[in-house]
Scaffold this motif. Structure first.
Motif, PDB file in Angstrom:
ATOM      1  N   LEU A 254     -32.321 -47.763   5.483  1.00 49.26           N
ATOM      2  CA  LEU A 254     -32.329 -48.543   6.722  1.00 49.26           C
ATOM      3  C   LEU A 254     -33.630 -49.330   6.867  1.00 49.26           C
ATOM      4  O   LEU A 254     -33.623 -50.483   7.302  1.00 49.26           O
ATOM      5  N   ARG A 255     -34.745 -48.716   6.499  1.00 48.77           N
ATOM      6  CA  ARG A 255     -36.027 -49.425   6.534  1.00 48.77           C
ATOM      7  C   ARG A 255     -35.991 -50.605   5.570  1.00 48.77           C
ATOM      8  O   ARG A 255     -36.408 -51.713   5.895  1.00 48.77           O
TER       9      ARG A 255
ATOM     10  N   ASN B 239     -34.789 -63.598   8.388  1.00 51.69           N
ATOM     11  CA  ASN B 239     -35.070 -64.260   9.665  1.00 51.69           C
ATOM     12  C   ASN B 239     -36.221 -65.243   9.532  1.00 51.69           C
ATOM     13  O   ASN B 239     -36.213 -66.311  10.160  1.00 51.69           O
TER      14      ASN B 239
ATOM     15  N   PHE C 299     -33.966 -57.973   6.133  1.00 48.14           N
ATOM     16  CA  PHE C 299     -33.400 -58.781   7.209  1.00 48.14           C
ATOM     17  C   PHE C 299     -34.493 -59.583   7.916  1.00 48.14           C
ATOM     18  O   PHE C 299     -34.291 -60.749   8.257  1.00 48.14           O
ATOM     19  N   ALA C 300     -35.663 -58.964   8.103  1.00 45.34           N
ATOM     20  CA  ALA C 300     -36.784 -59.681   8.725  1.00 45.34           C
ATOM     21  C   ALA C 300     -37.195 -60.875   7.865  1.00 45.34           C
ATOM     22  O   ALA C 300     -37.493 -61.956   8.389  1.00 45.34           O
TER      23      ALA C 300
ATOM     24  N   GLN D  81     -36.077 -65.850  16.236  1.00 43.64           N
ATOM     25  CA  GLN D  81     -35.576 -64.507  16.541  1.00 43.64           C
ATOM     26  C   GLN D  81     -34.845 -64.507  17.881  1.00 43.64           C
ATOM     27  O   GLN D  81     -33.776 -63.905  18.016  1.00 43.64           O
TER      28      GLN D  81
ATOM     29  N   TRP E  23     -33.391 -52.304   4.559  1.00 44.58           N
ATOM     30  CA  TRP E  23     -32.551 -53.345   5.149  1.00 44.58           C
ATOM     31  C   TRP E  23     -33.320 -54.093   6.233  1.00 44.58           C
ATOM     32  O   TRP E  23     -33.281 -55.317   6.304  1.00 44.58           O
ATOM     33  N   SER E  24     -34.049 -53.345   7.066  1.00 44.34           N
ATOM     34  CA  SER E  24     -34.807 -53.961   8.153  1.00 44.34           C
ATOM     35  C   SER E  24     -35.843 -54.946   7.609  1.00 44.34           C
ATOM     36  O   SER E  24     -35.999 -56.051   8.125  1.00 44.34           O
ATOM     37  N   VAL E  25     -36.531 -54.549   6.555  1.00 41.46           N
ATOM     38  CA  VAL E  25     -37.542 -55.430   5.948  1.00 41.46           C
ATOM     39  C   VAL E  25     -36.876 -56.670   5.353  1.00 41.46           C
ATOM     40  O   VAL E  25     -37.333 -57.804   5.560  1.00 41.46           O
TER      41      VAL E  25
END
Length: 164
Positions: free
Chosen positions: A21-22, A32, A28-29, A47, A24-26
């Motif tokens: 999950l971390r 963005n 995805f950021a 954002q 994916w978060s990185v």
């Protein structure tokens, strides 16, 4: 490493999920960031616009206050940001409720088209992965992520109320 904190009481598979999950978060950021460049916007504006676009596509448009909660900005900062996005022709404010003081934020058609163009050309890999994943796997992942979102939302509400 953060995994050391979890490993004391968590199963290896739980740590692996949190690390994924971390990751994916990185990733995805970073996507963005690329979207902000694509749309020629500061990252925070992109954002915010992304949040407005997602909420609108879900049929639950945001108020400026809710937008501020989602992106971690004060009401004054959100007002300035919304003014910039409105001036850029990417956002509209409307009063859709019986209480005319309530403002709803909606993306313009131009914002939708620019975001769609970015998504279609820049994140083909994500679409391909989704399309090749069996429906039952997607359903299980969706259910799990919905539970994780609910847990994180509950934690955020508790912390916003000042409870540890």
């Amino acid at each position: 490493m953060m995994a050391d904190v979890f490993e004391a009481s968590w199963e290896r598979s739980e740590v692996g999920v949190m690390e994924a999950l971390r990751g994916w978060s990185v990733a995805f950021a970073e996507l963005n960031q690329h979207m902000a460049e694509w749309m020629d916007l500061p990252t925070t504006d992109a954002q915010a616009l992304g949040q407005v676009l997602w909420a609108d596509s879900d049929g639950e448009p945001l108020s400026p206050g809710r937008l501020g909660q989602r992106i971690g900005m004060t009401s004054g900062s959100v007002a300035v940001l919304v003014n910039r996005l409105e001036s850029a022709g990417l956002l509209e404010r409307s009063r859709e409720h019986a209480d005319r003081r309530r403002v709803t934020l909606r993306p313009t058609e131009a914002a939708k088209q620019r975001a769609r163009a970015f998504t279609e050309t820049s994140v083909a890999e994500i679409g391909a992965t989704l399309h090749e994943t069996p429906a039952q796997d997607l359903a299980a992942v969706e259910a799990f992520l919905n539970r994780m979102v609910a847990a994180a939302t509950t934690a955020a509400e508790r912390l916003r109320e000042g409870r540890p």
